[in-house]
Motif scaffolding. Structure first.
Motif, PDB file in Angstrom:
ATOM      1  N   TYR A  49       0.828  -1.203   0.000  1.00 57.24           N
ATOM      2  CA  TYR A  49       0.000   0.000   0.000  1.00 57.24           C
ATOM      3  C   TYR A  49       0.867   1.259   0.000  1.00 57.24           C
ATOM      4  O   TYR A  49       0.632   2.188  -0.783  1.00 57.24           O
ATOM      5  N   LEU A  50       1.877   1.285   0.876  1.00 58.11           N
ATOM      6  CA  LEU A  50       2.712   2.475   1.008  1.00 58.11           C
ATOM      7  C   LEU A  50       3.559   2.717  -0.240  1.00 58.11           C
ATOM      8  O   LEU A  50       3.708   3.850  -0.686  1.00 58.11           O
ATOM      9  N   THR A  51       4.137   1.630  -0.792  1.00 58.64           N
ATOM     10  CA  THR A  51       4.952   1.818  -1.997  1.00 58.64           C
ATOM     11  C   THR A  51       4.084   2.205  -3.194  1.00 58.64           C
ATOM     12  O   THR A  51       4.506   2.994  -4.041  1.00 58.64           O
ATOM     13  N   SER A  52       2.876   1.661  -3.268  1.00 60.03           N
ATOM     14  CA  SER A  52       1.969   2.041  -4.359  1.00 60.03           C
ATOM     15  C   SER A  52       1.606   3.516  -4.249  1.00 60.03           C
ATOM     16  O   SER A  52       1.538   4.230  -5.260  1.00 60.03           O
ATOM     17  N   TRP A  53       1.384   3.964  -3.010  1.00 58.15           N
ATOM     18  CA  TRP A  53       1.074   5.380  -2.789  1.00 58.15           C
ATOM     19  C   TRP A  53       2.262   6.253  -3.181  1.00 58.15           C
ATOM     20  O   TRP A  53       2.096   7.280  -3.849  1.00 58.15           O
ATOM     21  N   SER A  54       3.471   5.826  -2.798  1.00 59.99           N
ATOM     22  CA  SER A  54       4.677   6.590  -3.135  1.00 59.99           C
ATOM     23  C   SER A  54       4.906   6.610  -4.640  1.00 59.99           C
ATOM     24  O   SER A  54       5.297   7.635  -5.207  1.00 59.99           O
ATOM     25  N   TYR A  55       4.689   5.468  -5.287  1.00 57.40           N
ATOM     26  CA  TYR A  55       4.836   5.406  -6.741  1.00 57.40           C
ATOM     27  C   TYR A  55       3.847   6.333  -7.429  1.00 57.40           C
ATOM     28  O   TYR A  55       4.200   7.086  -8.349  1.00 57.40           O
ATOM     29  N   SER A  56       2.592   6.279  -6.991  1.00 57.03           N
ATOM     30  CA  SER A  56       1.559   7.109  -7.606  1.00 57.03           C
ATOM     31  C   SER A  56       1.908   8.586  -7.471  1.00 57.03           C
ATOM     32  O   SER A  56       1.743   9.362  -8.422  1.00 57.03           O
ATOM     33  N   ARG A  57       2.422   8.963  -6.323  1.00 58.04           N
ATOM     34  CA  ARG A  57       2.790  10.363  -6.076  1.00 58.04           C
ATOM     35  C   ARG A  57       3.968  10.783  -6.963  1.00 58.04           C
ATOM     36  O   ARG A  57       3.945  11.851  -7.586  1.00 58.04           O
ATOM     37  N   ALA A  58       5.003   9.932  -7.016  1.00 60.36           N
ATOM     38  CA  ALA A  58       6.183  10.248  -7.826  1.00 60.36           C
ATOM     39  C   ALA A  58       5.826  10.275  -9.312  1.00 60.36           C
ATOM     40  O   ALA A  58       6.281  11.149 -10.060  1.00 60.36           O
ATOM     41  N   LEU A 268       0.598  23.930 -13.782  1.00 62.06           N
ATOM     42  CA  LEU A 268       1.249  24.641 -12.682  1.00 62.06           C
ATOM     43  C   LEU A 268       0.466  24.481 -11.385  1.00 62.06           C
ATOM     44  O   LEU A 268       1.039  24.222 -10.321  1.00 62.06           O
ATOM     45  N   GLU A 269      -0.842  24.665 -11.474  1.00 62.03           N
ATOM     46  CA  GLU A 269      -1.701  24.567 -10.294  1.00 62.03           C
ATOM     47  C   GLU A 269      -1.590  23.183  -9.668  1.00 62.03           C
ATOM     48  O   GLU A 269      -1.475  23.036  -8.439  1.00 62.03           O
ATOM     49  N   GLY A 271       0.936  21.093  -9.949  1.00 66.35           N
ATOM     50  CA  GLY A 271       2.277  20.929  -9.405  1.00 66.35           C
ATOM     51  C   GLY A 271       2.451  21.601  -8.070  1.00 66.35           C
ATOM     52  O   GLY A 271       3.095  21.057  -7.155  1.00 66.35           O
ATOM     53  N   VAL A 272       1.863  22.779  -7.909  1.00 64.77           N
ATOM     54  CA  VAL A 272       1.947  23.498  -6.636  1.00 64.77           C
ATOM     55  C   VAL A 272       1.198  22.744  -5.543  1.00 64.77           C
ATOM     56  O   VAL A 272       1.674  22.609  -4.415  1.00 64.77           O
ATOM     57  N   GLN A 273       0.032  22.224  -5.867  1.00 66.44           N
ATOM     58  CA  GLN A 273      -0.781  21.518  -4.872  1.00 66.44           C
ATOM     59  C   GLN A 273      -0.198  20.167  -4.497  1.00 66.44           C
ATOM     60  O   GLN A 273      -0.334  19.721  -3.356  1.00 66.44           O
ATOM     61  N   LEU A 274       0.456  19.503  -5.432  1.00 68.83           N
ATOM     62  CA  LEU A 274       0.992  18.166  -5.170  1.00 68.83           C
ATOM     63  C   LEU A 274       2.120  18.187  -4.156  1.00 68.83           C
ATOM     64  O   LEU A 274       2.263  17.260  -3.358  1.00 68.83           O
ATOM     65  N   LYS A 275       2.936  19.242  -4.172  1.00 68.82           N
ATOM     66  CA  LYS A 275       4.094  19.335  -3.274  1.00 68.82           C
ATOM     67  C   LYS A 275       5.014  18.124  -3.453  1.00 68.82           C
ATOM     68  O   LYS A 275       5.429  17.480  -2.492  1.00 68.82           O
ATOM     69  N   GLY A 276       5.325  17.829  -4.689  1.00 72.27           N
ATOM     70  CA  GLY A 276       6.164  16.678  -5.000  1.00 72.27           C
ATOM     71  C   GLY A 276       7.610  17.047  -5.238  1.00 72.27           C
ATOM     72  O   GLY A 276       8.122  18.046  -4.717  1.00 72.27           O
ATOM     73  N   GLN A 277       8.264  16.245  -6.069  1.00 74.69           N
ATOM     74  CA  GLN A 277       9.700  16.389  -6.307  1.00 74.69           C
ATOM     75  C   GLN A 277      10.064  17.749  -6.909  1.00 74.69           C
ATOM     76  O   GLN A 277      11.122  18.297  -6.634  1.00 74.69           O
ATOM     77  N   GLN A 279       8.532  20.650  -6.470  1.00 78.58           N
ATOM     78  CA  GLN A 279       7.804  21.699  -5.770  1.00 78.58           C
ATOM     79  C   GLN A 279       8.452  23.070  -5.923  1.00 78.58           C
ATOM     80  O   GLN A 279       7.774  24.069  -6.166  1.00 78.58           O
ATOM     81  N   TYR A 280       9.766  23.139  -5.809  1.00 81.25           N
ATOM     82  CA  TYR A 280      10.451  24.429  -5.909  1.00 81.25           C
ATOM     83  C   TYR A 280      10.215  25.069  -7.278  1.00 81.25           C
ATOM     84  O   TYR A 280       9.896  26.265  -7.365  1.00 81.25           O
ATOM     85  N   ASP A 281      10.371  24.305  -8.340  1.00 79.10           N
ATOM     86  CA  ASP A 281      10.197  24.840  -9.687  1.00 79.10           C
ATOM     87  C   ASP A 281       8.771  25.325  -9.923  1.00 79.10           C
ATOM     88  O   ASP A 281       8.552  26.408 -10.489  1.00 79.10           O
ATOM     89  N   PHE A 282       7.805  24.510  -9.502  1.00 77.15           N
ATOM     90  CA  PHE A 282       6.416  24.908  -9.701  1.00 77.15           C
ATOM     91  C   PHE A 282       6.084  26.179  -8.927  1.00 77.15           C
ATOM     92  O   PHE A 282       5.427  27.082  -9.458  1.00 77.15           O
TER      93      PHE A 282
END
Length: 336
Positions: A49-58, A268-269, A271-277, A279-282
């Motif tokens: 579950y956790l790795t699937s969540w991490s994969y989906s986010r990345a 852009l919107e 990317g800002v909301q996701l707060k992912g990898q 985040q700084y660029d977005f």
């Protein structure tokens, strides 16, 4: 006789105690095995579950970034590898020139449930750019080199920011079109003389050229490109941005006129909301575009350049156009 009875009773009690111990031991072992199995499957399910969540986010982060980068690139496939509390996925992209796809990039991305724990040591782009010296550019005093795709050897486009001083070393690859088969399908980056709105760019370029991707002004610190004195006392000038650095948007369907600034702003919107990898660029781009407003608007999108495709013969129409600051050659393919 009483002694024999007492001795027999003692033996029976001893057997009963040993039997009780064996029973207790077996019960304890069975319970331990059952608990271990439950814990094992619980950990496996939790890890899945956790790795699937991490994969989906990345993966989501990569997909959003791909919406505002990679001129003419499209994802062609993906493979995911799950590990314990981490994993990696590998995706492939092709560049599509007038309907003809060519392999372009092979990228591996690591992800982990806890960012500070990383059991994987590989990642990144496995088809990086290769910089090669161009003899003609060297003779003319260019301080930078051309870049080529490490996977297929195709040229990569370069982009010139309006008003940035490149010491008059701005490439014009249009003469190269005359030296090749006129039916070749060509991709070129057109750097404009100033920033324009999207509608202005659509009307500016000749209609026989396919406008596939628009380069957006996301440069919140243009002073970074100012000439400077290096450690040897020599004056150094800016180099153009390679296509892997620039941000913009395009249209997956060249026959459609639906491409708009909204595509870029929506990405852009997200990317800002996701707060992912990324985040700084977005955040940087978002804040630069919106200025003192609550959010950026379509009118805040300014176009610095455009990627066009067509035959070598068709693209020669760009020669002598006043709005063209620089033109660099990208991928070249056959029709069939």
């Amino acid at each position: 006789m009483n002694g024999q009875h007492k001795e027999s009773d003692s033996v029976n009690i001893s057997k009963m105690v040993r039997k009780a111990k064996r029973t207790t031991t077996i019960r304890t072992v069975l319970i331990s095995l059952l608990v271990s199995l439950i814990a094992f499957f619980g950990v496996m399910l939790g890890n899945q579950y956790l790795t699937s969540w991490s994969y989906s986010r990345a993966n989501h982060s990569e997909q959003i970034m791909n919406l505002i980068s990679g001129p003419d690139e499209k994802q062609a496939g993906q493979v995911n590898y799950n590990g314990f509390l981490n994993g990696s996925f590998q995706y492939y992209t092709v560049k599509v020139i007038e309907g003809v796809p060519i392999p372009w990039a092979d990228k591996k991305i690591n992800y982990q449930v806890f960012p500070f724990i990383n059991f994987l040591s590989f990642g990144g782009d496995t088809s990086p750019s290769v910089s090669l010296q161009d003899e003609n550019m060297k003779k003319q005093g260019y301080e930078y080199t051309r870049s080529y795709n490490g996977l297929n050897g195709q040229r990569e486009m370069l982009f010139y920011i309006p008003q940035v001083n490149y010491n008059d070393k701005v490439l014009n690859d249009l003469p190269l079109l005359q030296k090749m088969d006129q039916d070749k399908l060509v991709e070129m980056a057109v750097s404009l003389d100033k920033d324009y709105s999207l509608n202005e760019v659509k009307q500016l370029l000749p209609p026989e050229l396919t406008q596939t991707w628009y380069w957006v002004d996301t440069y919140d610190n243009k002073a970074f490109y100012d000439p400077y004195i290096d450690g040897n006392g020599n004056k150094s000038y800016a180099s153009p941005d390679p296509e892997g650095w620039v941000k913009g948007f395009g249209n997956s369907d060249p026959d459609s006129n639906e491409v708009s600034e909204k595509t870029f702003l929506e990405a852009l919107e997200q990317g800002v909301q996701l707060k992912g990898q990324y985040q700084y660029d977005f955040n940087r781009i978002y804040n630069y575009l919106k200025k003192d407003k609550s959010k950026p608007e379509e009118s805040d999108i300014r176009i610095l350049g455009v990627v066009v495709t067509g035959t070598a013969k068709e693209l020669q129409v760009l020669s002598g156009q006043p709005y063209v600051r620089g033109v660099t050659l990208g991928a070249v393919v056959d029709k069939f």
